[in-house]
Design a protein around this motif. Structure first.
Motif, mmCIF file in Angstrom:
data_model
loop_
_atom_site.group_PDB
_atom_site.id
_atom_site.type_symbol
_atom_site.label_atom_id
_atom_site.label_comp_id
_atom_site.label_asym_id
_atom_site.label_seq_id
_atom_site.Cartn_x
_atom_site.Cartn_y
_atom_site.Cartn_z
ATOM 1 N N TYR A 356 1.009 -0.974 0.162
ATOM 2 C CA TYR A 356 0.002 -0.077 0.055
ATOM 3 C C TYR A 356 0.776 1.303 0.196
ATOM 4 O O TYR A 356 0.117 2.500 0.183
ATOM 5 C CB TYR A 356 -0.834 0.225 1.274
ATOM 6 N N ASP A 358 2.785 2.443 2.161
ATOM 7 C CA ASP A 358 3.093 3.184 3.455
ATOM 8 C C ASP A 358 3.644 2.274 4.527
ATOM 9 O O ASP A 358 3.718 2.598 5.647
ATOM 10 C CB ASP A 358 1.858 3.709 3.967
ATOM 11 N N GLU A 359 4.448 1.164 4.026
ATOM 12 C CA GLU A 359 5.032 0.341 5.126
ATOM 13 C C GLU A 359 6.466 0.363 4.772
ATOM 14 O O GLU A 359 6.890 0.575 3.735
ATOM 15 C CB GLU A 359 4.545 -1.193 4.887
ATOM 16 N N ASN A 360 7.354 0.236 5.910
ATOM 17 C CA ASN A 360 8.734 0.555 5.932
ATOM 18 C C ASN A 360 9.254 -0.646 5.541
ATOM 19 O O ASN A 360 8.811 -1.873 6.013
ATOM 20 C CB ASN A 360 9.104 0.762 7.141
#
Length: 360
Positions: A356, A358-360
């Motif tokens: 998505y 927005d994940e590290n």
């Protein structure tokens, strides 16, 4: 390098939702999230649908998964409950149910519920899949109104069989059947799926049910989603993990199903039918890599597939192939495969990582 993953563009999702919200006007939106939100991730997509009025799913476990993730928006169970024991669960979780058989109606009437349910009554106006017969509808509706287990008046719904071809006569025949019932009941109505909504087949709707179009895909065979102002939400991708030269007469893959007609170079992508890519994709199905499309060759394997890069290509190991997305519409891939976009999206396997952004 990565094996198969799907980039999910939440900004595109919001764009599509705004477009549909504007078109709906005074009508309410029941956003359809069946089949893991058409492969896009049920709970995450639900969390992004603040502008929708309710969420529609097919199965009880989908509805409960949304509640467990803190989704408080109204949820409608489109196939209804399967067992009477589920009714108390639906009531406790404030999940609305569709009623489409007398079997369900009797079970609902006999149930001992602490909280009444909001109910949708589905009518078979000509699709002949599920739904009560038109001549039984008024009696069913009145029984639901009289039941202590029903909260308020039911919403009356049906489903077009041929909305993706709006000009066919069957659509107007179904609408005439439904309108005759509405003359007797004066109920709130839900008729339109994605295709019927975009084609304005039933402007009298109180509720519209967009599904495929939420994800930026056209329900019509002669148009792409982008031609309708939609933006594709999913980009299915995989890395090239091998390249090799193939001499004329050499074959690639299981069954030696493809043989090189001249010397060429192939690339192997880390995606296959185990990821939901269709095994029956024929030779020539396009894969977009670094600015152009290359043809699929040989049989799709469980974890890999091959494309013909040609001798003039400078594609190397580590390059990213797009199986469908903004550069290569899923509608085009579906045409090559001989299926519909719905199936390709819904078949994306659980092992495919949904990214998505927005994940590290």
């Amino acid at each position: 390098m990565r094996p198969a993953w799907a980039a999910i563009d939440l900004k595109a999702l919001q764009h599509n939702l705004r477009l549909l919200r504007e078109k709906a006007g005074h009508r309410q939106l029941l956003a359809i999230l069946k089949a893991n939100a058409y492969g896009h991730g049920l709970t995450r997509i639900a969390a992004e649908l603040q502008q929708a009025d309710a969420i529609g799913v097919a199965r009880v476990d989908e509805a409960l998964a949304l509640r467990q993730e803190g989704i408080v928006k109204p949820i409608v169970l489109l196939e209804g409950f399967f067992e009477p024991s589920q009714l108390a669960v639906l009531a406790a979780s404030q999940i609305q149910t569709v009623i489409h058989t007398e079997h369900q109606l009797v079970q609902l009437e006999r149930a001992e519920l602490n909280t009444p349910l909001k109910v949708w009554l589905k009518v078979d106006t000509g699709m002949h899949r599920i739904g009560v017969e038109p001549e039984e509808t008024v009696a069913f509706y009145r029984r639901l109104q009289a039941s202590d287990n029903v909260d308020g008046d039911p919403i009356l719904m049906t489903h077009f069989a041929s909305a993706d071809t709006p000009e066919v006569e069957q659509n107007q025949q179904q609408l005439a059947v439904f309108n005759s019932l509405q003359d007797s009941l004066q109920a709130r109505l839900s008729i339109s799926n994605s295709a019927a909504f975009l084609a304005d087949l039933a402007p009298q709707d109180n509720w519209v049910r967009p599904g495929l179009v939420l994800y930026g895909v056209s329900p019509f065979a002669d148009r792409r989603g982008q031609q309708l102002g939609l933006k594709p939400v999913m980009t299915l991708q995989a890395s090239i993990i091998s390249t090799r030269e193939i001499d004329q007469g050499e074959s690639v893959g299981y069954g030696a199903a493809w043989t090189a007609r001249h010397k060429t170079r192939i690339g192997i992508l880390a995606i296959g039918y185990g990821d939901g890519y269709p095994r029956n994709a024929p030779e020539g199905t396009p894969v977009w890599i670094e600015g152009r499309c290359y043809p699929l060759v040989g049989r799709v394997s469980m974890d890999m597939l091959a494309v013909d890069l040609g001798l003039d290509s400078d594609i190397e190991i580590g390059a990213t192939g797009v199986l469908w997305g903004p550069q290569l519409p899923v509608e085009e891939v579906a045409e090559h495969v001989g299926t519909i976009s719905h199936e390709l999206l819904c078949n994306v396997a659980r092992r495919v990582v949904l990214d998505y952004g927005d994940e590290n």
